[in-house]
Design a protein around this motif. Structure first.
Motif, PDB file in Angstrom:
ATOM      1  N   LYS A  10      -7.834  -3.473 -13.311  1.00  0.00           N
ATOM      2  CA  LYS A  10      -7.071  -3.132 -14.505  1.00  0.00           C
ATOM      3  C   LYS A  10      -7.590  -3.908 -15.704  1.00  0.00           C
ATOM      4  O   LYS A  10      -7.754  -3.368 -16.777  1.00  0.00           O
ATOM      5  CB  LYS A  10      -5.583  -3.495 -14.292  1.00  0.00           C
ATOM      6  CG  LYS A  10      -4.857  -2.541 -13.393  1.00  0.00           C
ATOM      7  CD  LYS A  10      -3.423  -2.984 -13.130  1.00  0.00           C
ATOM      8  CE  LYS A  10      -3.332  -4.066 -12.083  1.00  0.00           C
ATOM      9  NZ  LYS A  10      -2.026  -4.194 -11.434  1.00  0.00           N
TER      10      LYS A  10
ATOM     11  N   ASP B  23       5.151  -6.719  -8.897  1.00  0.00           N
ATOM     12  CA  ASP B  23       5.184  -8.140  -9.217  1.00  0.00           C
ATOM     13  C   ASP B  23       5.333  -8.214 -10.738  1.00  0.00           C
ATOM     14  O   ASP B  23       4.407  -7.840 -11.466  1.00  0.00           O
ATOM     15  CB  ASP B  23       3.840  -8.729  -8.746  1.00  0.00           C
ATOM     16  CG  ASP B  23       3.779 -10.231  -8.796  1.00  0.00           C
ATOM     17  OD1 ASP B  23       4.731 -10.848  -9.291  1.00  0.00           O
ATOM     18  OD2 ASP B  23       2.756 -10.785  -8.325  1.00  0.00           O
TER      19      ASP B  23
ATOM     20  N   THR C 215      -4.809   0.773  -0.857  1.00  0.00           N
ATOM     21  CA  THR C 215      -3.938  -0.029   0.014  1.00  0.00           C
ATOM     22  C   THR C 215      -2.710   0.796   0.419  1.00  0.00           C
ATOM     23  O   THR C 215      -2.293   0.783   1.582  1.00  0.00           O
ATOM     24  CB  THR C 215      -3.474  -1.314  -0.709  1.00  0.00           C
ATOM     25  OG1 THR C 215      -4.568  -1.862  -1.422  1.00  0.00           O
ATOM     26  CG2 THR C 215      -2.929  -2.327   0.266  1.00  0.00           C
TER      27      THR C 215
HETATM   28  O1  ME8 Z   1      -2.732  -9.466  -6.900  1.00  0.00           O
HETATM   29  N1  ME8 Z   1     -10.213  -2.266  -4.464  1.00  0.00           N
HETATM   30  O2  ME8 Z   1      -1.504  -7.770  -7.855  1.00  0.00           O
HETATM   31  P1  ME8 Z   1      -2.652  -6.763  -8.330  1.00  0.00           P
HETATM   32  C1  ME8 Z   1      -9.328  -2.312  -3.461  1.00  0.00           C
HETATM   33  N2  ME8 Z   1       0.624  -9.215  -7.783  1.00  0.00           N
HETATM   34  N3  ME8 Z   1      -8.057  -2.716  -3.608  1.00  0.00           N
HETATM   35  C2  ME8 Z   1      -7.651  -3.083  -4.817  1.00  0.00           C
HETATM   36  C3  ME8 Z   1      -8.517  -3.072  -5.922  1.00  0.00           C
HETATM   37  C4  ME8 Z   1      -9.856  -2.635  -5.718  1.00  0.00           C
HETATM   38  N4  ME8 Z   1     -10.751  -2.560  -6.692  1.00  0.00           N
HETATM   39  N5  ME8 Z   1      -7.839  -3.494  -7.003  1.00  0.00           N
HETATM   40  C5  ME8 Z   1      -6.576  -3.748  -6.593  1.00  0.00           C
HETATM   41  C6  ME8 Z   1      -1.684  -8.979  -7.259  1.00  0.00           C
HETATM   42  N6  ME8 Z   1      -6.462  -3.501  -5.278  1.00  0.00           N
HETATM   43  C7  ME8 Z   1      -0.394  -9.698  -6.974  1.00  0.00           C
HETATM   44  C8  ME8 Z   1      -0.061  -9.529  -5.515  1.00  0.00           C
HETATM   45  S1  ME8 Z   1       1.488  -9.874  -3.367  1.00  0.00           S
HETATM   46  C9  ME8 Z   1       2.661 -10.942  -2.923  1.00  0.00           C
HETATM   47  C10 ME8 Z   1       1.174 -10.225  -5.049  1.00  0.00           C
HETATM   48  C11 ME8 Z   1      -5.227  -3.637  -4.500  1.00  0.00           C
HETATM   49  O3  ME8 Z   1      -1.962  -5.767  -9.187  1.00  0.00           O
HETATM   50  C12 ME8 Z   1      -5.407  -4.583  -3.320  1.00  0.00           C
HETATM   51  O4  ME8 Z   1      -4.390  -4.351  -2.390  1.00  0.00           O
HETATM   52  O5  ME8 Z   1      -3.793  -7.505  -8.884  1.00  0.00           O
HETATM   53  C13 ME8 Z   1      -5.221  -5.930  -3.983  1.00  0.00           C
HETATM   54  O6  ME8 Z   1      -4.952  -6.973  -3.079  1.00  0.00           O
HETATM   55  C14 ME8 Z   1      -4.047  -5.637  -4.898  1.00  0.00           C
HETATM   56  O7  ME8 Z   1      -4.260  -4.270  -5.313  1.00  0.00           O
HETATM   57  C15 ME8 Z   1      -3.957  -6.563  -6.074  1.00  0.00           C
HETATM   58  O8  ME8 Z   1      -3.059  -6.020  -6.991  1.00  0.00           O
END
Ligand code: ME8
Length: 521
Positions: free
Chosen positions: A302, A49, A24
């Protein structure tokens, strides 16, 4: 002038970033860099976050203990910042939801929703998935299983505050139908319209402080903290100076692009627009949800631990090959299955063979035939065959800016690269078909000049359009081509798309850009 405002999600700091997050970041960075080259006043926001149950649990699991959340999040945030530095992510602001300014904005915003009559106290009786930080109804969470991640949720029954989502359901459905570019790609828009066919329940937006205290207190009831998703979404307003009000904010909001992955589509395409509507604010122009990087059949995540560390990859292959691979290998919007072998194959084919070779061969010929000085192209090609080859590559190169622009508008990022590589491929074929070494043997210097001037011009254009994706490579190409100034300062508005390469330039051939590698390192 209205800024070009683009955002990424703010990531949970329960663990270090992986290539899904990097994806992203790199995508948004490429779009931001492209818009800077267009002359737009770009503002690129990213961040972390840091509140909520998931972080509280991670803090305890990491051995920091209850009450030490701030120390825990501080220890992880540095790793996000470091990763973004290594990956050359040129963001303008990094927001943390634990920043005092943000907490103030959250409270102000929540007070505004309450003043507008959209928040009420009620009884919550339903499910909550802590890893997704999402509330689910009985029908959504069949047998208590989270419909998003498939994990067991917890049952919650307690007094809480609710946000009147249902009141806005019809408005949102109409808005999405009337603004077809609001949610992209189109299939994601259809998914959202699918959610909206079912009755929207009002959303629980608080957590009692005695059960979960790691959050921002509700301004109208100190016994509760704000539900972490509300806290998080509001970052997009804090980030562009909502607290300051006035000019800064109105120059920035609404965002031009809010880029996320499909896992958080509902939050961004249902909760967020309704929150904005309730607060009387404009909608972002585009919410774009890309796909997932997967390991086999599973999303890389994660909490599942099946991750690839972008820093390991950078150590092995360099930054730009990673940036290139992630954006080129998968259609932006769809899922991709990660494989290091695919990365190595793409490195060798596209970067070492196609682009690296084109630069190297061309500069070798400039040295050999013109003592390292870029020749002036003759007004006309020496013969018909050469005229046809030269004319075709000119035509291809001239349509690059408009094609690239069209793809960037729709965030078809892989298509931008595909289009540029089409020109690279054509230039390599041009060398083989025109065989400048034969013309040179015949003493036909005008023909050799045409070919070399064409190739240098192609390389200049390639360097410019590669910049948003691979800034270091682009700068190195620029240097080897002997071009002055800074490629990042090239103005696409004033771009001369043919014969912009200054004849008489002394080139500075250097090391090959991408030495071939035999297998995954
Ligand atoms: O959801 N493939 O945080 P998050 C592609 N804090 N993109 C990925 C991915 C994957 N396997 N894994 C993560 C949250 N992403 C909230 C968001 S916003 C107001 C709050 C990327 O740490 C992708 O952009 O779980 C996804 O939407 C985001 O990390 C989720 O990160």
């Amino acid at each position: 002038m209205k800024k070009f405002y683009i955002t990424t999600p703010i990531y949970y700091v329960n663990a270090n970033p992986h290539i899904g997050h990097a994806y992203t970041q790199i995508a948004v960075d490429a779009v931001a860099r492209y818009h800077k080259m267009l002359g737009d006043d770009v503002f690129f926001l990213t961040g972390t976050d840091e509140h909520g149950e998931k972080i509280e649990e991670a803090c305890i699991a990491a051995g920091f203990g209850k009450g030490k959340e701030r120390e825990f999040v501080d220890s992880i945030v540095v790793n996000f910042k470091k990763a973004w530095d290594v990956l050359d992510i040129a963001y303008d602001r990094f927001i943390r939801t634990t920043d005092d300014e943000h907490k103030k904005v959250v409270q102000e915003f929540m007070a505004c929703l309450a003043d507008n009559g959209d928040i009420y106290l009620g009884q919550y009786d339903g499910w909550f998935c802590a890893p997704c930080e999402t509330f689910w109804t009985d029908t959504q969470a069949e047998n208590g299983v989270c419909p998003d991640c498939g994990r067991a949720t917890g049952r919650i029954k307690e007094e809480n505050y609710f946000f009147k989502m249902n009141k806005y359901q019809k408005w949102l459905t109409d808005y999405i139908n009337d603004n077809p570019g609001f949610i992209m790609p189109e299939y994601r828009k259809n998914e959202v319209l699918g959610f909206l066919r079912e009755d929207l329940t009002d959303l629980c937006i608080s957590r009692p402080r005695d059960r979960m205290s790691w959050g921002v207190p509700l301004p109208f009831d100190e016994d509760y903290v704000v539900y972490v998703w509300f806290d998080a979404l509001i970052n997009y307003l804090t980030g562009c100076n909502y607290a300051g009000g006035g000019k800064d904010f109105s120059e920035c909001w609404p965002a031009n692009f809010q880029v996320i992955a499909k896992d958080i589509l509902r939050h961004h395409a249902v909760y967020w627009p309704i929150m904005l509507k309730s607060a009387g604010l404009a909608m972002p122009q585009v919410v774009f949800a890309h796909g997932w990087w997967k390991m086999g059949d599973e999303k890389m995540s994660k909490s599942k631990g099946n991750i690839v560390d972008p820093l390991d990859l950078v150590n092995k292959y360099g930054v730009d090959p990673i940036r290139y691979f992630l954006l080129r290998a998968v259609k932006f919007g769809q899922d991709g299955v990660y494989s290091e072998d695919a990365l190595v194959t793409m490195y060798n084919n596209d970067l070492a063979n196609d682009m690296g070779n084109l630069l190297n061969r061309t500069l070798t010929m400039v040295d050999k035939y013109f003592d390292g000085i870029a020749p002036t192209a003759p007004a006309r090609a020496a013969d018909n065959v050469l005229a046809a080859l030269s004319g075709a590559i000119e035509e291809n190169a001239k349509s690059i800016p408009s094609d690239v622009d069209m793809y960037f508008k729709d965030l078809r990022l892989n298509m931008v690269l595909e289009r540029v590589w089409q020109l690279v491929g054509m230039a390599n074929k041009y060398i083989e078909k025109s065989a400048p070494w034969k013309y040179s043997k015949e003493g036909n210097s005008p023909a050799v000049k045409t070919i070399i001037a064409d190739l240098l011009e192609v390389l200049r254009i390639v360097a410019i359009f590669v910049f948003p994706f691979m800034p270091r490579t682009s700068m190195e190409m620029w240097k080897q081509l002997g071009l002055s100034d800074d490629v990042s300062r090239v103005s696409l508005k004033k771009l001369n798309t043919w014969r912009g390469f200054p004849a008489g330039t002394r080139i500075a051939k250097g090391e090959p850009l991408f030495p071939r590698i035999s297998s995954a390192l």
